[in-house]
Design an enzyme around this catalytic site. Structure first.
Site, PDB file in Angstrom:
ATOM      1  N   HIS A   7       0.830  -1.210   0.000  1.00 51.55           N
ATOM      2  CA  HIS A   7       0.000   0.000   0.000  1.00 51.55           C
ATOM      3  C   HIS A   7       0.857   1.250   0.000  1.00 51.55           C
ATOM      4  CE1 HIS A   7       0.437  -0.825   4.407  1.00 51.55           C
ATOM      5  NE2 HIS A   7       0.563   0.496   4.494  1.00 51.55           N
ATOM      6  N   HIS A  79       4.032   7.045   3.737  1.00 51.14           N
ATOM      7  CA  HIS A  79       4.952   5.908   3.593  1.00 51.14           C
ATOM      8  C   HIS A  79       4.502   4.960   2.490  1.00 51.14           C
ATOM      9  CE1 HIS A  79       2.067   4.195   6.626  1.00 51.14           C
ATOM     10  NE2 HIS A  79       2.248   3.085   5.937  1.00 51.14           N
ATOM     11  N   GLU A 130       7.568   0.935   5.184  1.00 52.62           N
ATOM     12  CA  GLU A 130       6.998  -0.090   6.054  1.00 52.62           C
ATOM     13  C   GLU A 130       7.226  -1.435   5.370  1.00 52.62           C
ATOM     14  OE1 GLU A 130       2.731   0.215   6.399  1.00 52.62           O
ATOM     15  OE2 GLU A 130       2.676  -1.075   8.183  1.00 52.62           O
TER      16      GLU A 130
HETATM   17 CO    CO Z   1       1.127   1.349   6.265  1.00 53.14          CO
END
Ligand code: CO
Length: 134
Positions: A7, A79, A130
């Site tokens: 994502h 992120h 991440e």
């Molecule tokens: Co995230």
């Protein structure tokens, strides 16, 4: 080592307005808001055919994204999340290469109930990364 882009996370000042943009203007499939108190965020998930967008808004006192929103009052990209098969092995390899893991370095359970870690943006082209074990 990294796999799919899981994502892209975008911090937004108004979740309802951002949801409307993604649902009605861009025509995407958009979830209802989900509070994640242990992460200090409220999240809306946008499902795209090849990845997801997470719309994030601060939740509660001391939210880790409150300062980001102060610096970026219109919102902005926060992120990228890449998938890995083995998060502990990925972390150990990255730390061995000199990368910095945020927090105590131990994986935490993230928004999708899977272990996640965050890597310092200064080590990755100015982008907070991440890692999520899938
Ligand atoms: Co995230």
């Amino acid at each position: 080592m990294i796999g799919r882009l899981n994502h892209v996370a975008i911090v937004v000042p108004d979740l309802a307005a951002a949801s409307r943009i993604y649902r009605q203007v861009l025509g995407a499939q958009v979830s209802e808001p989900v509070d994640l108190p242990e992460h200090g965020v409220t999240t809306v998930f946008v499902e795209l055919p090849n990845t997801k967008i997470e719309l994030l808004h601060p939740l509660g006192e001391g939210s880790p994204i409150a300062k980001f929103l102060e610096r970026n009052p219109d919102g902005g990209m926060h992120h990228l999340c890449y998938e890995v098969d083995d998060i502990a092995a990925a972390r150990d390899g990255l730390v061995g290469d000199g990368a910095r893991v945020l927090g105590d370095g131990e994986p935490k359970i993230g928004a999708h109930n899977k272990p996640v870690l965050f890597l310092h943006p200064k080590d990755f082209c100015g982008t907070l990364i991440e890692l999520e074990q899938v």
